[in-house]
Scaffold this active site. Structure first.
Site, PDB file in Angstrom:
ATOM      1  N   HIS A 283      23.493   6.166  54.935  1.00 22.52           N
ATOM      2  CA  HIS A 283      22.577   4.947  55.076  1.00 22.52           C
ATOM      3  C   HIS A 283      21.713   4.992  53.462  1.00 22.52           C
ATOM      4  CE1 HIS A 283      24.254   4.044  58.975  1.00 22.52           C
ATOM      5  NE2 HIS A 283      23.415   4.937  59.634  1.00 22.52           N
ATOM      6  N   TYR A 411       7.327  -7.364  49.767  1.00 24.33           N
ATOM      7  CA  TYR A 411       5.799  -7.643  49.286  1.00 24.33           C
ATOM      8  C   TYR A 411       5.500  -6.662  48.083  1.00 24.33           C
ATOM      9  CZ  TYR A 411       4.580  -3.458  52.058  1.00 24.33           C
ATOM     10  OH  TYR A 411       4.123  -2.235  52.843  1.00 24.33           O
TER      11      TYR A 411
END
Length: 524
Positions: A283, A411
């Site tokens: 992953h 962000y």
């Protein structure tokens, strides 16, 4: 060449048979069948084309399998009448065949069911589509692949129905009824793909002797996550990232996976693999490739996968002083875990990429269980502002954060003037939170996207054999030393940040922790 390989001229219509091998297991019930249901609800699986077949050793009926699956589909309290109706219609598409994974009898029964579906749909030449999803342990992959090859390829339909009058319904006049039906046969295999380089290569060779590489889809569900899918767009479609994304501006990159629970009943399975094999080698390394790769020539799957392989081949060997392993207190109390287990439930390591773009930039991979929070994110930390006239360094650096789960968001942490009459600065953010910005827009589950990609023949988000080999080459030396007990795990308390040594490693690597600032996902 193996029969039924990908062909760009194959029409993606006609009968579609999706076989879920290991249909009675947890993965199938919790992930595979719900993903298929969501594809059905969204119109990607047409009831006049598709048949879903479950296969496992358990001796149950069609209705028993359907009832087992029903509880994992959204039809309970709060579900609409339309949803309940969709569930019922979807379940009627599912049939079940019982059989072992290493004998031809069960797989011939399976092929008979597939062939009956293709006959029923008057399948045209070249449009037979067979997808086999392995919700199985890798130990049975070779035998299952052999059974599929011998019993369930497209041409087997002709052999089983040779001489039947019904064959005239779909056999063109003058055609050879012993010929390959065309279309495709594809297999989807779940991780772990081996335990080290040798076992992975052995598994790849065994499967590769039976299927061509375009037929093999090695699934890593992280590549199907919405924010991971967005990485290429972010990097290569936005002008202001292009000049910043290099060693001149980026100080370090963190790729983090944290869980706030332990092995919880999976101790026996987990202890065979550990956190590196379970999370980091697949992953997190896949995410690293997308963060670090060069721009591909095009969006064709092979061009993208070529660039990912180049990244992996540029990673230099891991250094002992840049690896911290941990095991949470109480892990060995699980009765399925050996008392003397050295298996890490936590790891932080620094990978270094030896190329022009990333020389000197540490890529910090961090994963752990039983920690103080649950999240997965990419954190790109930029270098300090030169000649800082505002003395902002004590408030930390600019960071670009991609929150993969939960509360998907991107962000940018930046320094701004604090409102008021004084010239004082404060950390704030430019925030794109998906739940707020895209209200009412469903974010697909990773498995939905990847199964659909398999049906469409798009291998972009699947792991190629040379990519898998390069990934194992990075970690195998360390894993062997852990297995021999030469590298030890240090203990840490459940509910903590992990071992103190891991924070010290981050500090040595150059990461500057922000103090006094916490990103809070916006409330809807």
């Amino acid at each position: 060449m193996a029969s039924g390989g990908n062909n760009e001229n194959v029409t993606e219509t006609g009968s579609l048979s999706i076989v879920v091998l290991g249909a009675s297991g947890d993965l199938a019930k919790k992930k595979t069948f719900p993903a298929l249901f969501n594809l059905y609800r969204q119109g990607f699986l047409h009831p006049d084309e598709v048949c879903i077949l479950g296969y496992a050793r358990t001796k149950i009926s069609n209705d028993e399998l359907r009832n087992r699956i029903r509880g994992y589909l959204p039809h309970g309290k709060g579900a609409s009448n339309d949803q309940a109706e969709d569930v019922s219609k979807f379940l009627q598409l599912i049939k079940y065949v019982s059989g072992s994974y290493d004998s031809e009898e069960g797989f011939r029964s399976l092929d008979k069911e597939i062939s009956a579906h293709e006959l029923l749909k008057h399948t045209a030449v070249g449009s037979s589509r067979r997808l086999f999803y392995f919700a199985l342990p890798p130990s049975v992959y070779p035998s299952v692949c052999k059974m599929i090859k011998n019993c369930c390829m497209n041409e087997c339909m002709i052999r089983l129905h040779r001489g039947l009058d019904a064959l005239a319904l779909w056999t063109p006049r003058g055609s050879d009824i012993g010929a390959d039906r065309g279309g495709w046969t594809r297999i989807v295999v779940e991780k772990p793909f081996g335990k080290d380089l040798e076992s992975a290569e052995q598994l790849s060779t065994q499967i590769g002797e039976l299927f061509d590489e375009p037929q093999i889809y090695r699934i890593d569900h992280y590549l199907g996550k919405e924010l991971v899918q967005n990485l290429l767009v972010l990097r290569f479609a936005n002008r202001f990232f292009l000049p910043l994304w290099n060693r001149d501006n980026i100080d370090n990159v963190q790729i983090v996976f944290r869980e706030d629970f332990g092995t919880e009943g999976r101790g026996g399975y987990f202890d065979q693999y550990g956190i590196i094999r379970d999370i980091i080698q697949n992953h997190l390394l896949q995410v690293l490739c997308l963060v670090a790769m060069e721009k591909p020539v095009s969006l064709k799957p092979e061009h993208i996968r070529d660039e990912k392989v180049k990244v992996l081949q540029s990673v230099i060997p891991l250094k002992d002083e840049e690896v911290v392993l941990g095991q949470y207190d109480g892990y060995t109390e699980d009765p399925t875990v050996p008392d003397n287990s050295n298996t890490p439930t936590f790891a932080t390591m620094v990978l270094r990429i030896h190329n022009e773009r990333w020389e000197g930039v540490p890529f910090i991979l961090k994963a752990g269980k039983a920690l103080n929070s649950r999240k997965a994110e990419i954190r790109v930390q930029f270098k300090d502002v030169p000649g800082d006239i505002f003395r902002c360094q004590k408030q930390s650096r600019n960071e670009f954060v991609i929150r993969l789960q939960p509360s998907e968001a991107m962000y940018m942490k930046l320094t701004v003037k604090q409102p008021g009459l004084e010239m004082s600065t404060i950390q704030s953010e430019l925030d794109l939170s998906y739940g707020q910005r895209y209200q009412g827009v469903p974010i697909p589950e990773a498995y939905e996207r990847l199964i659909l990609d398999t049906i469409r023949g798009d291998q972009q988000h699947f792991v190629r054999r040379d990519e898998l080999k390069a990934a194992w080459e990075i970690f195998t030396p360390l894993l062997h030393r852990i297995d021999r007990g030469e590298v030890k795990s240090v203990s840490y308390k459940p509910g903590s940040r992990g071992p103190v040594e891991a924070d010290q490693l981050l500090e040595r690597a150059g990461y500057v922790q922000t103090h006094g600032y916490i990103w809070i996902p916006p409330t809807l």
